[in-house]
Design an enzyme around this catalytic site. Structure first.
Site, PDB file in Angstrom:
ATOM      1  N   HIS A 109       8.834  -4.226   2.443  1.00  0.00           N
ATOM      2  CA  HIS A 109       9.186  -3.333   1.203  1.00  0.00           C
ATOM      3  C   HIS A 109       8.671  -2.156   1.121  1.00  0.00           C
ATOM      4  CE1 HIS A 109      10.653  -7.286  -0.492  1.00  0.00           C
ATOM      5  NE2 HIS A 109       9.735  -7.706  -0.065  1.00  0.00           N
ATOM      6  N   ARG A 110       7.686  -1.734   2.179  1.00  0.00           N
ATOM      7  CA  ARG A 110       7.023  -0.356   2.192  1.00  0.00           C
ATOM      8  C   ARG A 110       8.086   0.563   2.083  1.00  0.00           C
ATOM      9  NH1 ARG A 110       3.094  -1.057   5.827  1.00  0.00           N
ATOM     10  NH2 ARG A 110       1.419  -1.522   4.184  1.00  0.00           N
ATOM     11  N   GLY A 111       9.132   0.376   2.964  1.00  0.00           N
ATOM     12  CA  GLY A 111      10.320   1.600   3.080  1.00  0.00           C
ATOM     13  C   GLY A 111      10.811   1.838   1.655  1.00  0.00           C
TER      14      GLY A 111
END
Length: 345
Positions: free
Chosen positions: A284-286
């Site tokens: 989910h970092r993107g």
């Protein structure tokens, strides 16, 4: 000592995506830095030093090697005073103005050089902490520039990225620990021909840009002309770009003030999520980095609402190094083209 002249940031020809990524990280340090991939001689280090040179001076606590702000938590200032052997009381602290620093990390840097070390002998004899600050202390509230980051020891890169993400550096030795603020803009450069970073480390850089030498003959001539003028009469050349430099500084200041007021609709958030799913991004970092980058872009353009163009541009900066790819496949730099192909299928 002869003054060292810095080439103006606004006078750099081309490399617009690299310059934008650097500016966005200055406006919003929580973007977790930028990885610049490409060949040598493409103004990477020139851009980093030039941007730092035009930024406003910052207020720091005088006599401390941590670049602490006078507005820092008093307990943190007191702790930092104690570990460097300074008995000055908080009430008598002096402040001074300093330029934003560009701290360069050498390829052969050890963990102790980066993080800092504890004087265990002093601790055992006196029962008090004493530390030798590392490069992360110097980089606080500045720019940490790591050339050839792909050649650094993976453990050192992990330490850098952890500090960049958390804003804190912790020194631990033999059960003794000390933490100090370490909020900095991390800029890493690398030549892909010399080896890649592990995917886990790539993902920790907020933004990623690919740069190449300019192929337009006219622009190459312009680069030569500007460089020649700068070396011949540096003060005159810098002066000719002063108004443009000041305009950029004011734009950055306004964007920093505006960023907390920028809104994004839930519909736009769904677009970001779908963007990441369609190009094949793990975790989910993107998504989070695109959100932050889109809001920063909106602030940079003087808006309080995120638009589709902000999301598209943010994805171009935040996703190339996060797209799932096959073994030995190079990093996908044109995310928009990949998304178009995915939609056609």
């Amino acid at each position: 000592m002869k003054k060292q002249h810095i080439y103006p940031f606004v006078a750099i020809v081309g490399q617009e995506k690299m310059k934008l990524a650097l500016i966005l990280n200055i406006i919003n340090p929580t973007l977790s830095g930028v990885l610049i991939r490409g060949e040598k001689g493409t103004a990477k280090s020139t851009a980093v030093r030039a941007l730092a040179d035009i930024l406003p001076e910052i207020d720091v606590v005088k006599g401390l090697p941590f670049n602490l702000s006078p507005d820092e938590n008093s307990d943190i200032i007191r702790e930092c005073l104690s570990v460097v052997g300074d008995a000055v009381s908080l009430g008598s602290l002096e402040t001074e103005k300093k330029h934003v620093r560009v701290v360069e990390l050498p390829v052969g840097a050890t963990e102790d050089r980066v993080v800092g070390t504890l004087d265990l002998e002093y601790a055992l004899k006196k029962g008090e902490k004493r530390i030798e600050p590392g490069l992360l202390a110097s980089a606080h509230r500045g720019i940490l520039y790591v050339d050839e980051v792909n050649l650094l020891d993976d453990h050192v890169v992990d330490v850098l990225l952890d500090s960049a993400a958390m804003g804190v550096n912790t020194i631990e030795r033999e059960g003794i620990s000390f933490s100090h603020p370490a909020r900095f803009t991390l800029v890493g450069t690398m030549n892909p021909e010399e080896g890649e970073l592990r995917p886990q480390l790539l993902d920790r850089f907020g933004l990623c840009v690919q740069i190449e030498g300019i192929t337009d003959p006219n622009l190459r001539v312009e680069i030569m002309e500007r460089r020649y003028e700068f070396e011949k009469t540096p003060e005159s050349f810098i002066g000719s770009w002063k108004a443009d430099s000041e305009a950029l500084v004011q734009k950055i200041k306004k964007a920093m003030a505006l960023y907390p007021k920028v809104n994004i609709s839930r519909a736009r958030l769904l677009e970001i999520a779908n963007y990441c799913l369609e190009v094949g991004v793990d975790g989910h970092r993107g998504d989070i980095i695109i959100l932050k980058t889109a809001k920063t872009l909106a602030a940079y353009h003087g808006r309080t609402e995120v638009e589709q163009a902000d999301i598209d541009q943010a994805a171009e900066l935040a996703l190339p190094h996060r797209v799932r790819r096959q073994p030995l496949q190079d990093i996908v730099m044109d995310v928009s083209r990949m998304l178009k192909k995915t939609a056609e299928v």
